[in-house]
Design an enzyme around this catalytic site. Structure first.
Site, short mmCIF file in Angstrom:
data_model
loop_
_atom_site.label_atom_id
_atom_site.label_comp_id
_atom_site.label_asym_id
_atom_site.label_seq_id
_atom_site.Cartn_x
_atom_site.Cartn_y
_atom_site.Cartn_z
N GLY A 45 71.87 28.77 35.65
CA GLY A 45 71.97 28.07 34.37
C GLY A 45 71.99 29.13 33.28
N ALA A 46 73.00 29.06 32.41
CA ALA A 46 73.23 30.14 31.44
C ALA A 46 71.99 30.48 30.61
CB ALA A 46 74.43 29.80 30.55
N ARG A 87 75.41 38.66 37.18
CA ARG A 87 76.41 37.58 37.20
C ARG A 87 77.33 37.77 35.99
NH1 ARG A 87 74.83 31.65 38.60
NH2 ARG A 87 76.96 31.74 39.39
N GLN A 194 74.36 21.78 42.91
CA GLN A 194 73.29 21.75 41.91
C GLN A 194 73.05 20.33 41.39
OE1 GLN A 194 75.87 23.90 41.90
NE2 GLN A 194 75.30 25.91 41.12
N ASP A 235 78.88 28.05 30.46
CA ASP A 235 78.40 29.40 30.73
C ASP A 235 78.91 30.39 29.69
OD1 ASP A 235 78.43 27.86 33.43
OD2 ASP A 235 76.95 29.47 33.60
N ASN A 245 82.80 26.90 32.48
CA ASN A 245 81.62 26.21 33.02
C ASN A 245 81.80 26.09 34.53
OD1 ASN A 245 79.10 24.83 32.68
ND2 ASN A 245 80.16 22.91 33.07
N LYS A 246 80.80 25.57 35.19
CA LYS A 246 80.78 25.42 36.64
C LYS A 246 82.11 24.85 37.14
CE LYS A 246 78.30 26.38 38.93
NZ LYS A 246 78.46 27.71 39.57
#
Lengths: 347, 347
Positions: A45-46, A87, A194, A235, A245-246
């Site tokens: 999670g950012a 990351r 998630q 993100d 994003n994811k």
């Protein structure tokens, strides 16, 4: 309890790899272990990895034996490089570390020990501010939710993705606390699931009604008029409002757009990267194929043992598919090129 | 070996629930067990369940003790009702059973035993024709594939989804046999993972290079210009070219369309239902939530034990997102309302 925190000179985190089956706190005493924990997604999670990296930098300060503040700064910069590489996509990691390093540089007259303490204090401020910022985002975002809404939510953006409360899921929590009847369709969020693991676990605790769906089902519900809003985090958001994003966010946003359903990205301004003109410039992480291949069903591995896979962790949703970006400074609407900059700079 | 076949007065099928881990043939001696096998997805894929139901009806003929052809016809009609109810979305089930029953009705002068044999012969013809029809579709479809193409494929549409050869995967096999260098990105196809389990298993056998991706990654590859074609089958195509197919096809087609990548549905004309004006009229099956919730990773169940889920098995892709529909009578292009009818009626 916070997702990531400092206690007894250690960085502590809820181990998100083993939820919801087991709840365990893990402790780290050196910054390289924190970097590995970020890579391995003990914490994800950012905003949460931003705070984790900040505390990791505090550890690096105490690990350093330098007695001069100049040498300490070099050690911190080396540690920051390691932490940033953990990351690549979420910008909060770099944002938190750069914020601390820039502030350290301005404190030339201080002793090394004063700087060590300052790095820890600043990391703590980043963590505390994240909670406060999330609450403000949640208030702004909850105003977008109507009583009776069914909301599709992607990945995990709750307390576990932040220091506490959450971004997109924080909005949903606040709407629920305001007494709005809402129902959440939880994208399971392949490959690491998630949604099915973490978001479902959080929603159980908050008492918010939900159902898990596989990611590819959201189009069905949107087309059938059975979902009124789409919410997710980010993100990294580029200056033009493109949202990294994811993986799966692009296809979800496309389906929302095709059916006239609004799609909102909920992000602290620390997730906005004004240095990148558009989303094509955002680095996209590719992870271990085993995260795709390792699924089991009734105790048996799903894919053939020889199979290969790709594991793209993020995608970029173009700004034309984003209805609004919810920040702590309010909801930003198009034209994002203009309005996002204003929101980030607080004007 | 065929996916479904008649041998020693039994219907035999490859058990697709346990592939790729184990390869087993299961045998059925009564039509109710065949209906249950279709519901439980021992056999799946629109053409394959059409053939399985046809053989199931042949079993029903031999199960019936009626000595008059009229009574036998009633028994067959009752059995057909049971078989049709096994799965609602794929039209091939009803198509195969109606074809046999209509032909039986035209044979008034025959004895009951002659009719029993006729039902079996007709079921065998349906199975044989399916293989021949697949080969013709594959020739038409392979002409659409260029040397060097990367193709995204959804669900399983290969030999296992048909009596033999396959629909969309049959096209890919034929292109491969023609010597074209192709690479397949295999949608894992949640929730039952027919892509990761069955399509990957088939591609291993055919020696066609592939990589498994989670369904929500296809948008990334399409947007990045890394896929040149999208191919899938269908469970029912409406008269206007709307395509009901495995859940996720709509979002995949939307992403293809958003990036100017052609998307083809490959179907025998027996999958086209000219009686339905558009896809909104196609019944959509919802299955046991446990298919979504039962995933395991490293031996542990993914979702919280209390979690609920939805499990929509199919979606409808509107005709505006479909580039062409490949049938045994050629590739059909818009306007589908006109051209699909011509292709089905063989004009």
């Amino acid at each position: 309890m916070r997702t990531v925190f400092w206690e007894n000179n250690q960085v502590k985190m809820i181990d998100q790899r083993i939820l919801p089956g087991r709840f365990e706190i893990v402790s780290y005493s050196d910054h390289k272990s924190v970097a590995k924990a970020i890579t391995d997604m003990v914490v994800r999670g950012a905003p949460a990895i931003g705070a984790a990296a900040a505390f990791g930098l505090a550890l690096a300060g105490f690990e350093s034996r330098s007695s001069s503040n100049r040498e300490l700064l070099v050690d911190l910069q080396v540690a920051a490089t390691t932490l940033k590489a953990a990351r690549p996509t979420a910008v909060n990691l770099a944002w938190a570390l750069d914020r601390i390093l820039n502030n350290v540089k301005m404190k030339e007259g201080r002793s090394a020990d004063e700087l060590r303490q300052f790095v820890l204090d600043e990391a703590q401020r980043i963590a505390d501010e994240d909670v406060e910022v999330n609450k403000r985002m949640a208030e702004h975002g909850a105003a977008l939710i109507n009583d009776g809404d069914t909301i599709i939510h992607h990945c995990n953006t709750g307390a576990l993705a932040t220091v506490d409360w959450g971004t997109a899921l924080g909005v949903i929590r606040t709407a629920h606390e305001q007494g709005k009847n809402i129902h959440v369709l939880v994208d399971e969020t392949r490959p690491r699931l998630q949604g099915a693991r973490l978001t479902a676990w959080e929603l159980e605790q908050y008492g918010i009604p939900y159902e898990i769906i596989s990611d590819n089902m959201s189009g069905y519900f949107l087309k059938a008029g059975k979902a009124q809003k789409v919410f997710f985090g980010a993100d990294r958001v580029a200056a033009n409002g493109d949202v990294a994003n994811k993986i799966g966010t692009y296809m979800l946003s496309l389906a929302a757009h095709d059916n006239g359903v609004p799609a909102y990205s909920v992000v602290p301004t620390s997730t906005v990267d004004l240095s990148l003109a558009n989303g094509d410039l955002i680095p996209i992480e590719e992870r271990d194929p085993e995260e795709v291949l390792g699924l089991e069903f009734h105790g048996e591995r799903v894919a053939p043992i020889e199979a290969e896979a790709r594991n793209i962790a993020f995608d970029v949703t173009p700004n034309r598919l984003i209805t609004g970006i919810v920040t702590e400074n309010g909801v930003v609407y198009p034209p994002f090129e203009v309005n996002l900059r204003k929101a980030v700079l607080g004007k």
